[in-house]
Design a protein around this motif. Structure first.
Motif, short mmCIF file in Angstrom:
data_model
loop_
_atom_site.label_atom_id
_atom_site.label_comp_id
_atom_site.label_asym_id
_atom_site.label_seq_id
_atom_site.Cartn_x
_atom_site.Cartn_y
_atom_site.Cartn_z
N ALA A 63 -28.38 98.61 -47.61
CA ALA A 63 -27.28 97.92 -47.08
C ALA A 63 -27.68 96.22 -46.21
N GLN A 64 -26.49 95.86 -46.11
CA GLN A 64 -26.68 94.80 -45.65
C GLN A 64 -25.47 94.73 -44.42
N VAL A 65 -26.20 93.44 -43.16
CA VAL A 65 -25.66 93.35 -42.80
C VAL A 65 -25.03 91.71 -42.71
N TRP A 66 -24.37 90.79 -42.25
CA TRP A 66 -23.62 89.75 -42.32
C TRP A 66 -22.64 89.66 -41.08
N LEU A 67 -23.57 88.38 -40.89
CA LEU A 67 -22.85 88.35 -38.87
C LEU A 67 -23.33 86.61 -39.48
N LEU A 68 -21.36 86.53 -38.88
CA LEU A 68 -20.83 84.88 -38.55
C LEU A 68 -20.82 84.87 -37.84
N ILE A 69 -21.03 83.42 -37.29
CA ILE A 69 -20.58 83.09 -36.23
C ILE A 69 -19.84 81.79 -35.83
N THR A 70 -18.79 82.41 -34.93
CA THR A 70 -17.65 81.00 -34.87
C THR A 70 -16.97 80.56 -33.95
N MET A 92 -18.54 85.04 -31.19
CA MET A 92 -18.73 83.88 -30.86
C MET A 92 -19.97 82.92 -29.94
N ARG A 93 -19.95 81.96 -30.81
CA ARG A 93 -20.86 80.45 -30.69
C ARG A 93 -20.72 80.99 -29.24
N ASP A 94 -20.65 80.54 -28.85
CA ASP A 94 -20.54 80.70 -26.92
C ASP A 94 -21.00 80.95 -26.21
N GLU A 95 -21.28 82.47 -26.46
CA GLU A 95 -21.15 83.72 -25.69
C GLU A 95 -22.97 84.52 -26.42
N PHE A 96 -22.99 83.95 -27.71
CA PHE A 96 -24.61 83.87 -28.24
C PHE A 96 -25.20 82.31 -27.98
N PRO A 97 -25.59 81.39 -27.66
CA PRO A 97 -25.94 79.97 -27.94
C PRO A 97 -27.59 80.52 -28.15
N GLU A 98 -28.86 81.59 -27.50
CA GLU A 98 -29.65 81.82 -28.61
C GLU A 98 -29.69 82.21 -29.65
N ILE A 99 -28.35 82.32 -30.33
CA ILE A 99 -28.63 82.94 -31.92
C ILE A 99 -27.94 81.73 -32.67
N MET A 100 -27.00 81.14 -31.40
CA MET A 100 -26.31 79.91 -32.46
C MET A 100 -27.59 78.45 -33.07
N ASP A 101 -28.55 78.82 -31.55
CA ASP A 101 -29.29 77.68 -31.35
C ASP A 101 -30.76 78.07 -32.73
N ALA A 102 -31.38 79.46 -33.84
CA ALA A 102 -31.81 79.42 -34.47
C ALA A 102 -30.94 79.81 -35.72
N TYR A 103 -29.48 79.12 -35.51
CA TYR A 103 -29.58 78.75 -36.89
C TYR A 103 -28.36 77.31 -36.94
N LEU A 104 -29.34 76.05 -36.17
CA LEU A 104 -28.37 74.83 -36.63
C LEU A 104 -28.59 74.50 -37.49
N THR A 105 -27.55 73.25 -37.99
CA THR A 105 -27.29 72.15 -38.86
C THR A 105 -27.70 70.71 -39.14
N HIS A 106 -28.81 70.34 -39.33
CA HIS A 106 -28.76 69.15 -38.80
C HIS A 106 -29.73 68.89 -37.40
N GLY A 107 -29.58 69.42 -36.83
CA GLY A 107 -29.67 70.35 -34.83
C GLY A 107 -28.12 69.84 -34.38
N ALA A 108 -27.17 70.73 -35.35
CA ALA A 108 -26.41 70.20 -33.59
C ALA A 108 -25.96 72.25 -34.66
#
Length: 206
Positions: free
Chosen positions: A78-85, A115-131
């Motif tokens: 089993a896998q979990v696919w988490l999408l941030i958008t 949603m990205r802005d509801e979970f900033p700590e998660i988004m910041d763990a998966y930045l792309t070139h700092g963005a």
């Protein structure tokens, strides 16, 4: 690779949308003339409407090749696919319907969208070139102890095109550039996305 303290928890997964619920949520936003995140400008409201139209179109037209279908269906653990958008994310509307079709091929894959802005700590763990670029897909083992792979925010060809545009727009407006990008998506029909996902998914089976 094990992550003892990454920010993704079962509570986060439980709060996420399934793909069908995400589409319903976006439909509701459009009806109420609003979008996700803090930017409620007319431009972002229009982006959200366009994203909904694209998702509906891809739901009807996106095709999964026999090769990746066989690969996804061969997943045993089993896998979990988490999408941030976000609901206004143009690249998300082009890629997420296809990712959802892949997840539907195997009941061992649980797709959740946050949603990205509801979970900033998660988004910041998966930045792309700092963005904080979205969409971002992160796959985990079901117990969330092992990160299997990440993908996003867009196919490599478009990452290169965006970098080139930022370096030298050659007189092209950003609106014109975006129109060019979305035309590429329509013509590419997720072929680049699929080719990039194939080795990533394959790596989870080793």
């Amino acid at each position: 690779m094990e992550f003892l303290s990454h920010p993704v928890t079962q509570k986060v997964i439980d709060q996420g949308f399934s793909y069908s619920k995400f589409v319903e949520f976006t439909e509701q936003l459009v009806r109420e003339n609003r979008t996700t995140g803090s930017n409620q400008s007319e431009a972002y409201l229009e982006y959200t409407k366009m994203c909904l139209q694209r998702m509906r179109r891809w739901d009807k037209t996106a095709k999964v090749s026999p090769k990746i279908k066989k690969l996804v269906q061969s997943i045993q653990e089993a896998q979990v696919w988490l999408l941030i958008t976000e609901a206004w994310c143009g690249d998300g509307s082009q890629s997420i319907p296809y990712l959802a079709k892949l997840a539907e091929l195997n009941p061992k894959i649980e797709l959740r969208i946050i949603m990205r802005d509801e979970f900033p700590e998660i988004m910041d763990a998966y930045l792309t070139h700092g963005a904080r670029s979205i969409p971002k897909l992160v796959a985990f083992t079901r117990d969330l102890k092992v990160e299997l792979f990440t993908w996003g925010p867009k196919p490599n060809y478009l990452l290169t095109r965006h970098k080139e545009y930022k370096h030298d727009s050659k007189g092209k407006s950003y609106k014109e550039f975006l129109e060019e990008i979305h035309l590429w998506y329509a013509r590419n029909k997720n072929q680049d996305l699929e080719s990039e996902l194939l080795p990533l998914i394959q790596s989870t089976l080793l």
